[in-house]
Design a protein around this motif. Structure first.
Motif, PDB file in Angstrom:
ATOM      1  N   GLU A   6      50.606  46.840  40.965  1.00 10.31           N
ATOM      2  CA  GLU A   6      51.960  46.798  40.205  1.00 10.31           C
ATOM      3  C   GLU A   6      52.132  48.379  39.279  1.00 10.31           C
ATOM      4  O   GLU A   6      51.433  48.912  39.552  1.00 10.31           O
ATOM      5  N   ALA A  40      46.444  46.237  33.501  1.00 17.17           N
ATOM      6  CA  ALA A  40      45.331  45.713  34.810  1.00 17.17           C
ATOM      7  C   ALA A  40      44.793  44.450  34.718  1.00 17.17           C
ATOM      8  O   ALA A  40      44.585  42.602  34.211  1.00 17.17           O
ATOM      9  N   GLU A  43      45.348  41.325  30.995  1.00 17.80           N
ATOM     10  CA  GLU A  43      45.459  39.740  32.080  1.00 17.80           C
ATOM     11  C   GLU A  43      44.269  39.080  32.052  1.00 17.80           C
ATOM     12  O   GLU A  43      44.715  37.710  32.237  1.00 17.80           O
ATOM     13  N   PHE A  44      42.972  39.666  32.005  1.00 17.30           N
ATOM     14  CA  PHE A  44      41.589  38.866  32.723  1.00 17.30           C
ATOM     15  C   PHE A  44      41.082  38.430  31.060  1.00 17.30           C
ATOM     16  O   PHE A  44      39.883  37.444  30.918  1.00 17.30           O
ATOM     17  N   THR A  74      46.408  47.483  40.456  1.00 14.92           N
ATOM     18  CA  THR A  74      45.467  46.400  41.655  1.00 14.92           C
ATOM     19  C   THR A  74      43.800  45.731  41.034  1.00 14.92           C
ATOM     20  O   THR A  74      43.174  47.125  40.560  1.00 14.92           O
ATOM     21  N   LEU A 129      40.532  30.853  34.757  1.00 14.18           N
ATOM     22  CA  LEU A 129      41.604  31.908  34.627  1.00 14.18           C
ATOM     23  C   LEU A 129      41.235  32.929  36.339  1.00 14.18           C
ATOM     24  O   LEU A 129      42.447  33.317  37.049  1.00 14.18           O
ATOM     25  N   LYS A 130      40.237  32.895  36.615  1.00 12.37           N
ATOM     26  CA  LYS A 130      39.509  33.852  37.544  1.00 12.37           C
ATOM     27  C   LYS A 130      40.270  32.753  38.790  1.00 12.37           C
ATOM     28  O   LYS A 130      41.311  33.622  40.285  1.00 12.37           O
ATOM     29  N   LYS A 131      39.795  31.777  39.053  1.00 16.35           N
ATOM     30  CA  LYS A 131      40.687  30.991  40.054  1.00 16.35           C
ATOM     31  C   LYS A 131      41.931  30.876  40.434  1.00 16.35           C
ATOM     32  O   LYS A 131      42.334  31.486  41.058  1.00 16.35           O
ATOM     33  N   LEU A 132      42.697  30.354  39.194  1.00 16.38           N
ATOM     34  CA  LEU A 132      44.134  30.550  39.246  1.00 16.38           C
ATOM     35  C   LEU A 132      44.505  31.564  39.673  1.00 16.38           C
ATOM     36  O   LEU A 132      45.761  31.583  40.258  1.00 16.38           O
ATOM     37  N   LYS A 133      43.762  32.984  39.241  1.00 14.33           N
ATOM     38  CA  LYS A 133      44.612  34.572  39.558  1.00 14.33           C
ATOM     39  C   LYS A 133      44.124  34.822  41.036  1.00 14.33           C
ATOM     40  O   LYS A 133      44.235  35.361  41.823  1.00 14.33           O
ATOM     41  N   GLY A 134      43.268  33.830  41.959  1.00 12.85           N
ATOM     42  CA  GLY A 134      42.438  34.335  43.105  1.00 12.85           C
ATOM     43  C   GLY A 134      40.822  35.236  43.271  1.00 12.85           C
ATOM     44  O   GLY A 134      40.989  35.367  44.542  1.00 12.85           O
ATOM     45  N   PHE A 135      40.761  34.917  42.582  1.00 11.93           N
ATOM     46  CA  PHE A 135      39.010  35.627  42.013  1.00 11.93           C
ATOM     47  C   PHE A 135      37.826  33.805  42.451  1.00 11.93           C
ATOM     48  O   PHE A 135      38.089  33.479  41.753  1.00 11.93           O
TER      49      PHE A 135
END
Length: 135
Positions: A6, A40, A43-44, A74, A129-135
């Motif tokens: 991004e 970036a 966000e976490f 990223t 939050l990590k799960k939600l964002k795919g980590f």
């Protein structure tokens, strides 16, 4: 420039940012990389982040006064308290020969941040939050 991440910072390189050779000073580009990675990583992070490392930075192309410098970021890894971000930097400029704008990849860096509170103590990144964002 596909797959660069991004675009989180776009800025025009100015004469005040030059080195003695007249090119944009590498330190100015490093500060833009750090700022882009911070955007970036935030966000976490529950509060804020601090930079703990920046891996090898190789300048592949010079940046000139008037170039549109874009930092693409990223998030690549999230630990318990750390966030790793890949930042790619491009420079867009007018090319007289082709009478068009060209965009060149200038450099990239892997930057690692740690989430901290207002007193500088490490904070755990929310596992949900990590799960939600795919980590």
């Amino acid at each position: 420039m596909e797959h660069m991440g991004e675009a989180v910072i776009k800025i025009i390189a100015m004469p005040t940012d030059t080195n003695p050779a007249g090119n944009i000073f590498g330190g100015w580009i490093l500060s833009q990389i750090d700022l882009a990675g911070t955007v970036a990583a935030r966000e976490f992070a529950p509060e804020r982040v601090v930079t703990i490392s920046m891996k090898e930075v190789i300048f592949k192309q010079p940046v000139f006064v008037g170039d549109l410098v874009t930092c693409h970021a990223t998030v690549t890894k999230i630990g318990n308290t750390s966030i790793t971000v890949l930042v790619n930097v491009t420079a867009e400029r007018y090319c007289k020969e082709s009478r068009s704008r060209i965009c060149q990849h200038v450099t990239s860096a892997e930057v690692t941040y740690v989430a901290v509170d207002s007193e500088g103590y490490k904070l755990v990144i929310d596992p949900e939050l990590k799960k939600l964002k795919g980590f």
